[in-house]
Design a protein around this motif. Structure first.
Motif, PDB file in Angstrom:
ATOM      1  N   ALA A  84      16.191  31.046   8.493  1.00 53.82           N
ATOM      2  CA  ALA A  84      15.785  30.967   9.906  1.00 53.82           C
ATOM      3  C   ALA A  84      14.508  30.148  10.053  1.00 53.82           C
ATOM      4  O   ALA A  84      14.270  29.529  11.089  1.00 53.82           O
ATOM      5  CB  ALA A  84      15.566  32.367  10.461  1.00 53.82           C
ATOM      6  N   ASN A  85      13.690  30.159   9.006  1.00 58.59           N
ATOM      7  CA  ASN A  85      12.398  29.486   9.102  1.00 58.59           C
ATOM      8  C   ASN A  85      11.950  29.079   7.704  1.00 58.59           C
ATOM      9  O   ASN A  85      12.216  29.795   6.738  1.00 58.59           O
ATOM     10  CB  ASN A  85      11.355  30.421   9.721  1.00 58.59           C
ATOM     11  CG  ASN A  85      10.147  29.665  10.197  1.00 58.59           C
ATOM     12  OD1 ASN A  85      10.153  28.440  10.281  1.00 58.59           O
ATOM     13  ND2 ASN A  85       9.080  30.385  10.483  1.00 58.59           N
ATOM     14  N   GLN A  86      11.288  27.945   7.591  1.00 57.03           N
ATOM     15  CA  GLN A  86      10.830  27.460   6.285  1.00 57.03           C
ATOM     16  C   GLN A  86       9.712  26.444   6.509  1.00 57.03           C
ATOM     17  O   GLN A  86       9.544  25.935   7.615  1.00 57.03           O
ATOM     18  CB  GLN A  86      12.003  26.829   5.529  1.00 57.03           C
ATOM     19  CG  GLN A  86      12.665  25.697   6.285  1.00 57.03           C
ATOM     20  CD  GLN A  86      13.186  24.592   5.386  1.00 57.03           C
ATOM     21  OE1 GLN A  86      12.581  24.281   4.379  1.00 57.03           O
ATOM     22  NE2 GLN A  86      14.287  23.983   5.767  1.00 57.03           N
ATOM     23  N   PRO A  87       8.937  26.137   5.461  1.00 62.37           N
ATOM     24  CA  PRO A  87       7.758  25.282   5.670  1.00 62.37           C
ATOM     25  C   PRO A  87       8.075  23.797   5.867  1.00 62.37           C
ATOM     26  O   PRO A  87       7.183  23.028   6.198  1.00 62.37           O
ATOM     27  CB  PRO A  87       6.964  25.452   4.365  1.00 62.37           C
ATOM     28  CG  PRO A  87       7.572  26.615   3.657  1.00 62.37           C
ATOM     29  CD  PRO A  87       8.972  26.708   4.111  1.00 62.37           C
ATOM     30  N   PHE A  88       9.336  23.393   5.635  1.00 65.61           N
ATOM     31  CA  PHE A  88       9.682  21.966   5.689  1.00 65.61           C
ATOM     32  C   PHE A  88      10.677  21.695   6.818  1.00 65.61           C
ATOM     33  O   PHE A  88      11.393  22.599   7.269  1.00 65.61           O
ATOM     34  CB  PHE A  88      10.312  21.523   4.356  1.00 65.61           C
ATOM     35  CG  PHE A  88       9.425  21.729   3.169  1.00 65.61           C
ATOM     36  CD1 PHE A  88       8.451  20.808   2.832  1.00 65.61           C
ATOM     37  CD2 PHE A  88       9.544  22.878   2.391  1.00 65.61           C
ATOM     38  CE1 PHE A  88       7.614  21.004   1.734  1.00 65.61           C
ATOM     39  CE2 PHE A  88       8.718  23.091   1.300  1.00 65.61           C
ATOM     40  CZ  PHE A  88       7.753  22.152   0.974  1.00 65.61           C
ATOM     41  N   GLU A  89      10.737  20.448   7.236  1.00 67.95           N
ATOM     42  CA  GLU A  89      11.757  20.041   8.208  1.00 67.95           C
ATOM     43  C   GLU A  89      13.130  20.103   7.549  1.00 67.95           C
ATOM     44  O   GLU A  89      13.264  19.818   6.361  1.00 67.95           O
ATOM     45  CB  GLU A  89      11.498  18.600   8.699  1.00 67.95           C
ATOM     46  CG  GLU A  89      10.170  18.395   9.379  1.00 67.95           C
ATOM     47  CD  GLU A  89      10.076  19.092  10.740  1.00 67.95           C
ATOM     48  OE1 GLU A  89      11.108  19.539  11.277  1.00 67.95           O
ATOM     49  OE2 GLU A  89       8.938  19.207  11.244  1.00 67.95           O
ATOM     50  N   ARG A  90      14.153  20.474   8.337  1.00 65.26           N
ATOM     51  CA  ARG A  90      15.518  20.418   7.822  1.00 65.26           C
ATOM     52  C   ARG A  90      15.975  18.968   7.722  1.00 65.26           C
ATOM     53  O   ARG A  90      15.631  18.150   8.570  1.00 65.26           O
ATOM     54  CB  ARG A  90      16.466  21.128   8.789  1.00 65.26           C
ATOM     55  CG  ARG A  90      16.668  22.585   8.519  1.00 65.26           C
ATOM     56  CD  ARG A  90      17.741  23.091   9.467  1.00 65.26           C
ATOM     57  NE  ARG A  90      17.849  24.536   9.414  1.00 65.26           N
ATOM     58  CZ  ARG A  90      18.146  25.299  10.453  1.00 65.26           C
ATOM     59  NH1 ARG A  90      18.353  24.746  11.635  1.00 65.26           N
ATOM     60  NH2 ARG A  90      18.266  26.594  10.322  1.00 65.26           N
ATOM     61  N   PRO A  91      16.782  18.650   6.695  1.00 61.34           N
ATOM     62  CA  PRO A  91      17.331  17.292   6.622  1.00 61.34           C
ATOM     63  C   PRO A  91      18.297  17.022   7.776  1.00 61.34           C
ATOM     64  O   PRO A  91      18.757  17.944   8.443  1.00 61.34           O
ATOM     65  CB  PRO A  91      18.098  17.295   5.293  1.00 61.34           C
ATOM     66  CG  PRO A  91      17.629  18.485   4.548  1.00 61.34           C
ATOM     67  CD  PRO A  91      17.187  19.489   5.564  1.00 61.34           C
ATOM     68  N   VAL A  92      18.617  15.763   7.952  1.00 62.75           N
ATOM     69  CA  VAL A  92      19.637  15.345   8.924  1.00 62.75           C
ATOM     70  C   VAL A  92      20.996  15.417   8.233  1.00 62.75           C
ATOM     71  O   VAL A  92      21.106  15.206   7.021  1.00 62.75           O
ATOM     72  CB  VAL A  92      19.334  13.891   9.372  1.00 62.75           C
ATOM     73  CG1 VAL A  92      20.466  13.307  10.187  1.00 62.75           C
ATOM     74  CG2 VAL A  92      18.020  13.858  10.131  1.00 62.75           C
ATOM     75  N   ASN A 128      27.885  12.617   9.281  1.00 63.40           N
ATOM     76  CA  ASN A 128      29.267  12.650   8.759  1.00 63.40           C
ATOM     77  C   ASN A 128      29.426  13.714   7.669  1.00 63.40           C
ATOM     78  O   ASN A 128      30.142  13.503   6.694  1.00 63.40           O
ATOM     79  CB  ASN A 128      29.681  11.286   8.193  1.00 63.40           C
ATOM     80  CG  ASN A 128      30.118  10.335   9.287  1.00 63.40           C
ATOM     81  OD1 ASN A 128      30.621  10.783  10.327  1.00 63.40           O
ATOM     82  ND2 ASN A 128      29.902   9.057   9.074  1.00 63.40           N
ATOM     83  N   GLY A 129      28.758  14.825   7.842  1.00 64.02           N
ATOM     84  CA  GLY A 129      28.869  15.925   6.880  1.00 64.02           C
ATOM     85  C   GLY A 129      27.991  15.761   5.656  1.00 64.02           C
ATOM     86  O   GLY A 129      27.920  16.646   4.805  1.00 64.02           O
ATOM     87  N   ILE A 130      27.301  14.615   5.554  1.00 59.93           N
ATOM     88  CA  ILE A 130      26.476  14.310   4.378  1.00 59.93           C
ATOM     89  C   ILE A 130      25.007  14.590   4.682  1.00 59.93           C
ATOM     90  O   ILE A 130      24.496  14.166   5.731  1.00 59.93           O
ATOM     91  CB  ILE A 130      26.674  12.831   3.964  1.00 59.93           C
ATOM     92  CG1 ILE A 130      28.106  12.628   3.464  1.00 59.93           C
ATOM     93  CG2 ILE A 130      25.663  12.421   2.899  1.00 59.93           C
ATOM     94  CD1 ILE A 130      28.519  11.193   3.344  1.00 59.93           C
ATOM     95  N   ILE A 131      24.339  15.319   3.771  1.00 56.36           N
ATOM     96  CA  ILE A 131      22.912  15.612   3.950  1.00 56.36           C
ATOM     97  C   ILE A 131      22.113  14.354   3.648  1.00 56.36           C
ATOM     98  O   ILE A 131      22.264  13.739   2.594  1.00 56.36           O
ATOM     99  CB  ILE A 131      22.475  16.751   2.999  1.00 56.36           C
ATOM    100  CG1 ILE A 131      23.248  18.033   3.315  1.00 56.36           C
ATOM    101  CG2 ILE A 131      20.970  16.984   3.091  1.00 56.36           C
ATOM    102  CD1 ILE A 131      23.064  19.130   2.283  1.00 56.36           C
ATOM    103  N   GLU A 132      21.261  13.971   4.602  1.00 55.15           N
ATOM    104  CA  GLU A 132      20.422  12.793   4.418  1.00 55.15           C
ATOM    105  C   GLU A 132      18.967  13.232   4.334  1.00 55.15           C
ATOM    106  O   GLU A 132      18.430  13.770   5.300  1.00 55.15           O
ATOM    107  CB  GLU A 132      20.623  11.799   5.563  1.00 55.15           C
ATOM    108  CG  GLU A 132      22.027  11.196   5.563  1.00 55.15           C
ATOM    109  CD  GLU A 132      22.189  10.112   6.600  1.00 55.15           C
ATOM    110  OE1 GLU A 132      21.305   9.984   7.483  1.00 55.15           O
ATOM    111  OE2 GLU A 132      23.207   9.391   6.541  1.00 55.15           O
ATOM    112  N   ILE A 133      18.354  13.028   3.191  1.00 56.10           N
ATOM    113  CA  ILE A 133      16.953  13.431   3.020  1.00 56.10           C
ATOM    114  C   ILE A 133      16.301  12.459   2.035  1.00 56.10           C
ATOM    115  O   ILE A 133      16.472  12.546   0.837  1.00 56.10           O
ATOM    116  CB  ILE A 133      16.830  14.911   2.566  1.00 56.10           C
ATOM    117  CG1 ILE A 133      15.370  15.307   2.362  1.00 56.10           C
ATOM    118  CG2 ILE A 133      17.672  15.223   1.342  1.00 56.10           C
ATOM    119  CD1 ILE A 133      15.141  16.815   2.269  1.00 56.10           C
ATOM    120  N   SER A 134      15.572  11.493   2.568  1.00 54.97           N
ATOM    121  CA  SER A 134      14.906  10.520   1.710  1.00 54.97           C
ATOM    122  C   SER A 134      13.443  10.889   1.493  1.00 54.97           C
ATOM    123  O   SER A 134      12.812  10.400   0.560  1.00 54.97           O
ATOM    124  CB  SER A 134      15.013   9.111   2.301  1.00 54.97           C
ATOM    125  OG  SER A 134      14.539   9.119   3.620  1.00 54.97           O
TER     126      SER A 134
END
Ligand code: MG
Length: 343
Positions: free
Chosen positions: A321-329, A332-338
């Motif tokens: 529900a909550n965490q210190p970091f932004e959630r990735p985008v 198309n079902g693929i997690i994008e986190i650079s």
């Protein structure tokens, strides 16, 4: 290979993060919170790297054991290692256990190294040119109304593959409810929850009718006899999760499963995860990279090697529900986190 020079600063904090919904598994456990230890490494140039130990109860790690392990780590020792294997040897010499805490150090070390070499973590890990795969979104054991709510949340997040937890007393209800609302690729995870091998085989045939694609950890991880019986009869591939934490485990179970779920928290970090992936492929096993209920920090690390695996199950940040970091985008079902962005 670049050496890390000058002093490192290390800092850790313990967090109890709330889950979006109570998370119930086939092993009988149910949780509202998850224990995390967040590690920060900072070098003389101002580079800041994070690592995370996410500690599910079955791995027996706690905030206290993480603190105890970290007290034994000589920070300036980390300066000496040019290769990840040296770091892994050092950590294993301190203690054979504490794999999640080792993973926190390993991922922070790799992340710092990438910054120092002015490259992305994916470039450092050698997966940058491979095609990423869509991640599953996990739905814990629940009654139909909550299953529907979780499913609609997962779809709204952008996930296009679903993993259902089974092993409670409503396995068919779980599957039927999901299938009433979506025809997406569906996987199931029993978390050691099935006891009867004949009933398990009947259920797997039912799951096949419902276009389920594979079954994860049906029996207790030490029940080799039941697993051997099932793997010779199952019409669906069976993956090991709790049964496979180390290279030694892989040797034991290579003929008992069709695939393995590799997690940073189980094996001690990126270096060992890659060793497991390589060895599993040599044995002809399918591979999945999975997660605990963990933040974007661990997801960022896992995504740097995820394209090397056949299946991706990295939905931790969406279970919290909550965490210190932004959630990735998710695209198309693929997690994008650079990048890993702190809130
Ligand atoms: Mg699992």
């Amino acid at each position: 290979m670049l050496q890390i020079h000058f002093a490192l600063q290390i800092h850790h904090e313990h967090l109890n993060l709330p889950l979006l919904h109570p998370f119930t598994l086939g092993n009988g456990s149910s949780r509202n919170h998850t224990a995390i230890t967040l590690l920060t490494l900072k070098d003389h140039a101002g580079n800041v790297a994070y690592g995370e130990a996410a500690m599910p109860p079955y791995l027996s790690e706690t905030h206290e054991t993480a603190s105890h392990f970290l007290q034994k780590v000589m920070v300036n020792k980390l300066l000496e290692f040019g290769e990840a294997v040296e770091l892994q040897h050092y950590l294993n010499q301190i203690d054979q256990d504490n794999t999640a805490t080792k993973a926190a150090i390993d991922m922070a070390w790799h992340s710092l190294k990438a910054q120092q070499e002015n490259c992305s973590l994916s470039e450092l890990m050698g997966s940058v040119l491979l095609n990423p795969k869509a991640s599953t979104f996990t739905i814990g054991i629940a009654k139909p109304q909550l299953i529907e709510q979780k499913l609609s949340e997962g779809l709204a997040f952008g996930f296009q593959r679903i993993k259902a937890k089974l092993g409670g007393n409503n396995d068919k209800e779980m599957i039927d409810t999901i299938r009433q609302h979506c025809s997406l690729p569906l996987f199931v995870d029993v978390n050691q929850g099935w006891k009867d091998k004949e009933a398990a085989l009947d259920m797997i045939y039912y799951l096949q009718e419902k276009q389920v694609l594979f079954v994860e950890q049906p029996f207790a991880k030490t029940d080799f006899r039941a697993q051997d019986w099932l793997v010779q009869r199952s019409p669906l591939p069976i993956f090991a999760d709790e049964a496979c934490q180390s290279i030694q485990d892989l040797e034991t179970l290579k003929n008992l499963y069709h695939g393995v779920n590799v997690k940073l928290m189980k094996c001690g970090g990126l270096h060992t995860a890659l060793e497991l992936q390589t060895k599993a492929k040599q044995y002809g096993l399918q591979t999945m990279i999975g997660c605990m209920t963990e933040t974007s920090c661990a997801t960022f690390a896992a995504c740097s090697i995820a394209p090397l695996f056949d299946f991706v199950d990295l939905d931790g940040p969406w279970i919290l529900a909550n965490q210190p970091f932004e959630r990735p985008v998710i695209n198309n079902g693929i997690i994008e986190i650079s990048n890993l962005d702190k809130k």
